[in-house]
Design a protein around this motif. Sequence first.
Motif: not given
Lengths: 539, 307, 477, 304
Positions: B229, B236, B252-254, B256, B266
Amino acid sequence: MAEPLLEVRNLSVTFHTARGPVQAVRNVSWQVAPGEVLAILGESGSGKSVSASAVMDLIDCPPGEITSGQIIYRGKDLLTMDADERREINGKRIAMIFQDPLSHLNPVYSVGWQIEEALTTHGTARSQAKAKTLELMEKVGIPNPAASAVKYPHQFSGGQRQRLMIAMALALRPDVLIADEPTTALDVTVQAQILSLLEELQHETGMALLIITHDLGVVAEIADRVVVMNAGEIVEQGTAAEVYANPQHEYTKRLIGAAPGQGEMHENPPKTDPILRLENVSKKYGEFTALGGVNFDLCEGETLAIVGESGSGKSTTARVLLRLEEPSGGRAMYNGRDLFTLSPRELFEMRRDIQMVFQDPTQSLNPRMTVYQIISEAWVIHPEILPKTRWRDRVSELLEQVGLQAEHAHRNPHQFSGGQRQRIAIARALALEPRVIVCDEAVSALDVQVQAQVIDLLDRLKDEFGLSYIFIAHDLPVVRDFADRVIVMQKGEIVEQGPVRQIFENPRETYTQNLLAASLDPDPEVQAQRRAERLARTA
Amino acid sequence: MTQASTPVTTPPERSAFQTWLRLLWADKLAFFATLFLLFVLACAIFGPILMEDIATKQNLRGRNAAPFDLSQGFMLILGGDQLGRPLLARLIVAAQNTVAVAAGAVVMAMLIGSALGLIAGYSRGRMAELIPRLADVIMSFPSLLLAVIVLYMLDPSVGNIILVLAITRIPIYLRTTRAEVLEVRERMFVQAATVMGAPTPRIIFRHILPMILPTLLTIATLDFSFVMLAESSLSFLGIGIQPPEITWGLMVAQGRPYLTSAWWLSFWPGLAIILTTLSLNLLSNWMRVALDPQQRWRLEIGGRKNG
Amino acid sequence: QENDVVIALNEELETVEPCMASQSNIGRVILQNISETLTELNTDDGSLMPRLAESWEDQGEGTWRFNLRQGVVFSDGSSFDSADVAHSITRTLSPDLTCEIGAKFFGGMTLTATPVDDNTIEITSDPAQPILPLLMSTLTIVPSETAMEFTREPVGTGPYEMTEWNVGQDIILTRRDDYWGEQPEVAKATYLFRTDDAVRAAMVPAGEADIVPLISQIDATNEATDFAYPNSETTYLRVDSNIAPLDDIRIRQALNMAVDRAAFLGTLVPEAATLATHMTVPTALGADVDLGVPEYNLEEAQRLVEEARADGVPVDTEILLVGRLGNFPNVTEVMEALQQMLSETGLNIKLEMVEVAEWIKYYSKPFAAGDQPALVAAMHDNNRGDPVFSMYFKYACDGLQSGICDEELDGLIADATAQTGDERGDAWRAVFQKAHDLYADVFLFHMVGFSRVSERLDFTPSIATNSELQLSQIKIK
Amino acid sequence: MKKFLFKRAISSAISLTLLIVAVFFLSRLTGDPTDLYLPIDASQEARDNFRAVHGLDRPLIVQFGNYVWDILHLDFGDSIRRARPALEVVLEAFKWTLQLALITMTLVSVAAITLGSLAAFNVGGFFDRVATFFSLIGAAAPDFWVAIVAIVFFSLTLGWVPTSGTGTAAHWVLPIAVLFIRPFGLILQVVRGSMITALSSAYVKTARAKGVTPKKQIFVHALRNAMLPVITVIGDQAAALLNGAVVIETIFGFPGVGKLMIDSILQRDFSVILAAIMVTAIAIFIMNILIDLAYAVLDPRIRY
Ligand SMILES: Nc1ncnc2c1ncn2[C@@H]1O[C@H](COP(=O)(O)OP(=O)(O)OP(=O)(O)O)[C@@H](O)[C@H]1O
Ligand SMILES: Nc1ncnc2c1ncn2[C@@H]1O[C@H](COP(=O)(O)OP(=O)(O)OP(=O)(O)O)[C@@H](O)[C@H]1O
Ligand SMILES: [Mg+2]
Ligand SMILES: [Mg+2]
């Protein structure tokens, strides 16, 4: 005979191991009445400690398992009791003195706190418990109780730790006291003191005493009845005198026959050049002087015994000599060099030559290694001793020499009895083929038969390879059988030294005389007589 | 000499591998965790070769396709992403970078950190004082700043990201190791080894390290998720791995912003991270037991019951 | 309270200095609420309205005369006169303060303010500025006592004054009783700061905020509260037209044709966005809605690239496609999609997403890409109504962000800058046309933003909401 | 003891100095705040002027000299962005972070130690499996997931707590709850592992033989022996929180030092970066000294 207070019926205990179950105790039954002293004798590893642990509910199930039997205390089966009831009994009604005091004391709490806890757990008020603790410590002969109470277990000598365990067990004046080798680390004078303390308590409270020991002298001194165990089974029982005088079972006969202190003393020690010379060695722990200028020589092929009261600095001498503790002063000349100023490189060379068997065998074995790894480590470190192809055979050979079996090589230390662990430690020291071995109470946890066997082995090695031993012991008969010369220590100083015959037959110092006088004889008859004399003297 | 303890049955000698396999089978959770980890590893090795094309094929008009809809082909079973690419294929392809970064960073941090910790804890000289201060410094150096500095001066390649993440994770291993060594070195068996003349490396690696390793493994396995993470937050901020490269963390971040509208974006990569971490931890818990002779019976007995 | 509103902004205010009000987060709080300007731009039609100046006239030679409103008092009680204006100008342009308004709108010119009397002031610029009154719509007026350092207690003539500032937590504006204009309905406004889009959007339904100026397209799902409005931003790819293969017009044309702009709308880019044909918003001067959007035609694009290849243009050179993280919603996805679309022409496109500090190096001269051909994605904001704020920088040979150098284009820009009146619009139109013909950039979209407004309020966000949020325009239902 | 503290204070001060020097020079390698501060179209003149005003035009070593000189006068410089003393900006934010870290770590420590010990008491039992499973899932789940789902559920759907912000005690609930999860999982596992070993030692048997209750066997006898790695990991997690919980601060609009630090780094606001590092570093150094003291208190065999 009175109604039994504690009775064990048909107890069997099995341990699960990777190589199948091990039956440690098989169908054992015994009982003790109030005021009675029952001694369990037997070979090291015969299941004495395990059966005692079963009484205390200390067997981890699994891997251990009580496969059959009952343990009846005051008419109730402990094995079917619920946990709360059981807890009420433990410590208060039935207390235990463990064989291996170092690992059984919590390293991070002060000893005073630990004794106190035994009291407060069962309802004594804290302030009262404090006073009581000091009193108990005084009773078991810990010097300066108030100052000692705030110290931690590692700051005590082996014998002192054992006495702390005893104090803890006696704290609540239990109905039944299970004492697992309570005096292995005690010199004879303190041993006598402790034994009379136990007796006193028995008189006062009618406590039943179950004493597990290999010291026939202790049995003779205090036991009413004796149970002899071998290989997890009871092979014989009877009154102490009966069993000694008239052993029935083959094993018992051998055991009694092996009692030390009967053989010839070593004569005129071979006067060779000293290979090790300690000059004015001292050691301080803060303010406290543990060693105050110790001088002695060790000659090649000689066995030098160090005896002396518990806490007199015997182990400290050994530890300083081996550079496990930095000395506060003095020199130790070995092969013309001062051990205390060696560089790490030179120290490495020296390490091969001088080995040590530690007083606390459990702690000195790495719990994550198998016995094979522990012993063969010597050859990993010093590969020139033995080619790798021969390791396996040599490990088996060493194990058998110390009275274990080749198949034990795959087990881990926690799967052994106290005496067995001590033998592993001896085997490890021998593996290195050193020139000097420092044995700190190396045979104290062994039954007399194995003891004799090990001592024989050491003697033989001495003759064959010219080994020298520094043999720290409190067991005078063993010293008498094995030593060439004896040093007597008290309060960090050497008070007397000389050939073994001279010390045993013509002790000069009163301290030495007292020591010898306190020594116990394995024959209950003799011991009874001595007691009568002693009582008469004090009366 | 009498026989003190006779094994009732003497099972036939087994090879070490078989023994370990049996111990593993004894703990079913650990067993399946291992299978899962092997699967992830396989994805990491072969995924990009097999799936690269499918994973990068965009379809703007079919974006955020919902999961569990087989009408568009099996690849879209887990749904499609913001650009209509099949999530399943992307997960498989992303395994490579993810595993490389996470394993690289954690292993490196653990090796360096525990080595330093061992030195700091065992030596009583100047190192004992200096090395912990190094940990202090790294601990108080904001990891993000470190990342910005390193990745500004070097380019944001996988290797450099591993470097940054590893450096920031060193203190935990260092300090834990040191603390444990301080205690273990006082034990008697260490002294016994000293008396035998065991050289320092042997004492450290053979006697002290095994006592500490379980704790380190526990921390390391949980660090895996953390590193995955953390890597995504670097991306990011523009200093980590950048699209079109992918990692689970980045996925995951994209995903979000879509958390409330298209959760699967995600969720799946997050689940992959969780499952991997969980598996690693189950495995390390198993190892803690299997490697500890005093605990191993738990598995040996279980094995017998089930086997 | 009935007449109180809570506004959740996406960024914390670092300062509350009026001369920084061109930064949108500061502007939303301060501009026209606390600090007012001489003139005000009507964003609906691009016309200029009076505010603190009631009227103005061109005196020639770069001098403009402004007639100031009378009876205006600052929130600290002092009254507003020409000395305040003069001081504000000095202060905003002072090199010691580095105000953003000064750097952004008044770079490269000297302004001299000469008070004629208390209510009249003459402002001269060198070089002459035909749009000086428009520029004055950006310059915030502070009292002449204001020190020459950043203030933490802004004083202005606006309808509100700042009564509380809890750093990191909130800012509170309270209505003034002695405002010169009409009393607004909102009595008190609390500004909160929430960086996370989803959380910010959730605050309206949770009843914790009344207005959320920026919510993400993804969260804008409730028709009753969520408003889309053009936000004056234009996205485009700046093309390095001086470097092969991008110096070949066929390649630039191919790039333009390869982008399937329609596919983005309603997917990665909001439905309401419009296809861009030029640099400024459609309401700005000279905007030519008739300029054609290059039609999506992949085959033709491929053919153009092949043709160029045949002529020896190095079409296989790696072309850098640089995107800026967080530039606009979905920027990463948009860039990924663009990379794929552009690659399909047969060109070798490499995507690189970078953080703003690095991106600026690619965007402004000297370009960080160096000799490597690059396409730099950017978003340009011109809400001031006149293209002068854009065109020189983006298209002149010496323009700081210009990827093109064309003599004719340079001439057209210089011409338009100097024009006034109706001709100005036509002149700009010619510039747009020329840039379009040269395929100087790949234009993408005129973007829209979304705001969420509680149903309790009567307020419709507009293009102006991007840089200011006039509390006086908010009505309570 | 006194000697130890003295030695530590000295060596920590040296570390801090090195840290500051390193950060000072390294951070300046990452670019110049000018481009970020001024509008993109700003003229070269304006840029040069900005650099001159903020002393960025001088040689690095001179800048450093000035910085050191100022620090010796307890002046940590001004934030370029905020036009305020950097230290003031940092302390304002650090106050929040410190509270958040203290509360969270206290809760985490208590919960993780209790539950981890209980799990270790019955290895492989139901409680152990459940505790392990949930703590691991929590520890591995992306924190913003948890945060957003929590907001949607507890604030929007149930309306129990505010979505974000500061002000009332209720505002603290969600940030703390979300911050809690990861360290909780990690520490629980460390406690569990360490306790398994401790609980099987001989001294626990002694306690059992004394009739000590299981509760005391676990929390008094075994726990203290198992604490070394535990407090180390607690310290590490606390340090991470002291450095700022960026995600949580961002989502919940919490004005802590983490977001401040990130913003300052991205904006190259050097004075704030340095002041923030100085403040957090001092906090972390003090914490580490306390932890080292705790080792010696917990285990009398450890002596410095
Ligand atoms: N955890 C275990 N796993 C396997 N075998 C065990 C375990 N614990 C003890 N044993 C075995 O049980 C037997 C009995 O052990 P016990 O400790 O009762 O011996 P002991 O009679 O007290 O001997 P000693 O006099 O040497 O202390 C030994 O042979 C030992 O190897
Ligand atoms: N680490 C320590 N700190 C303080 N005092 C210590 C420490 N280690 C040992 N001592 C003290 O030093 C003295 C000598 O201890 P030592 O272990 O040498 O005794 P010993 O002669 O071996 O006794 P025993 O026969 O009981 O084992 C004891 O009084 C003990 O309390
Ligand atoms: Mg025993
Ligand atoms: Mg001793």
